[in-house]
Enzyme design. Structure first.
Site, PDB file in Angstrom:
ATOM      1  N   HIS A 145      49.726  31.132 147.145  1.00  0.00           N
ATOM      2  CA  HIS A 145      51.126  31.476 147.383  1.00  0.00           C
ATOM      3  C   HIS A 145      51.689  32.293 146.221  1.00  0.00           C
ATOM      4  O   HIS A 145      51.092  32.366 145.148  1.00  0.00           O
ATOM      5  CB  HIS A 145      51.973  30.213 147.559  1.00  0.00           C
ATOM      6  CG  HIS A 145      51.842  29.575 148.905  1.00  0.00           C
ATOM      7  ND1 HIS A 145      50.768  28.789 149.247  1.00  0.00           N
ATOM      8  CD2 HIS A 145      52.647  29.614 150.005  1.00  0.00           C
ATOM      9  CE1 HIS A 145      50.915  28.362 150.497  1.00  0.00           C
ATOM     10  NE2 HIS A 145      52.050  28.848 150.973  1.00  0.00           N
ATOM     11  N   LYS A 149      56.752  29.698 144.032  1.00  0.00           N
ATOM     12  CA  LYS A 149      56.695  28.462 144.828  1.00  0.00           C
ATOM     13  C   LYS A 149      56.721  27.262 143.898  1.00  0.00           C
ATOM     14  O   LYS A 149      55.973  27.206 142.916  1.00  0.00           O
ATOM     15  CB  LYS A 149      55.441  28.441 145.699  1.00  0.00           C
ATOM     16  CG  LYS A 149      55.386  27.249 146.647  1.00  0.00           C
ATOM     17  CD  LYS A 149      54.289  27.401 147.678  1.00  0.00           C
ATOM     18  CE  LYS A 149      54.196  26.189 148.595  1.00  0.00           C
ATOM     19  NZ  LYS A 149      55.452  25.961 149.341  1.00  0.00           N
TER      20      LYS A 149
END
Length: 255
Positions: A145, A149
């Site tokens: 990601h 995040k």
């Protein structure tokens, strides 16, 4: 008649994408926008709030939440208590919190959805991985990601692991005398297999489940290159929860 929707966290990337999706669907209507950092009082005629308590009594049916893990549970609880059906993409819920919200939604007879991932392809990856794990019990999950995040592993990876645990007999993977010469090198352990989290700029949301067996391997992968990939699932969730009377965990329950 249009479904009236509140979007919490509309200043974020997912929240703003959800706002655009709702605006472009004639079956949906923005009722309010919520973000603690908002300076606006309204946007295109839609009222903007910084405190959720100001939404008590608002005429709306669905609460879409793309906020942050530390407030998502409180927000979802608030939504149910006030008659809003939650569609939540924020991750980081504990199993106890999910169970509590399911009970509350059933008591209120309100549908709802908490989805670790709204991309249809990601949901299919989870289902395929669970099925494959019956035949390939040696596996590892790698989720990748963007570097903003906050939680690791991702909600998608955790949900994938939970589905695999339901389908696969427990197996402790790796060498019995395995040693890490660098702490954390083998990733997090879940039900005998490993989960690895990668965080890099330029990524959006990606996941691989790698299976190994004697003389062969199998890799399942899903990539979201743009946040628009999640909107078909959010749209489906909004339209489904108004027809249901209890919250579910996972988009697969609506497919």
């Amino acid at each position: 008649m249009s479904i009236k929707v509140i979007v919490a966290g509309f200043k974020g990337r997912m929240g703003s994408t959800a706002v655009d999706m709702i605006k472009n669907d004639s079956e949906l209507e923005l009722a309010a926008l919520l973000d603690p950092f908002a300076a606006e009082k309204e946007i295109d005629g839609v009222p903007v709030f910084t405190d959720k308590s100001d939404l008590v009594g608002l005429d709306a049916e669905v609460w879409v939440d793309f906020t942050i893990p530390k407030v998502a549970y409180e927000n979802t609880h608030f939504a149910l208590e006030n008659g809003f059906r939650p569609v939540v993409g924020t991750t980081g819920f504990t199993q106890e919190q999910i169970a509590d919200l399911m009970t509350l939604s059933a008591d209120k007879k309100l549908g709802g959805l908490i989805a670790p991932n709204f991309a249809i392809g990601a949901v299919l990856l989870m289902e395929f991985a669970a099925k494959a794990s019956k035949y390939f019990p040696d596996l590892e999950i790698i989720e990748l990601h963007h570097d903003k995040k906050k939680d690791a592993p991702s909600g998608t990876a955790v949900k994938t692991a939970e589905l695999i645990r339901e389908a696969r007999a427990y197996k402790k993977q790796g060498a019995a005398d395995e040693e890490e010469t660098l702490v954390g090198a083998r990733g997090a352990e879940f039900d005998g297999f490993r989960i690895h989290s990668v965080r890099l700029p330029g990524l959006v949301a990606h996941q691989e489940v790698i299976f190994g067996a004697q003389g062969e391997g199998l890799t399942l992968r899903h990539d979201s290159y743009d946040r628009i990939s999640f909107m078909s699932g959010v749209n489906l969730g909004i339209k489904e929860v108004v027809q249901r009377e209890q919250l579910v965990y996972g988009l697969e329950h609506l497919l």
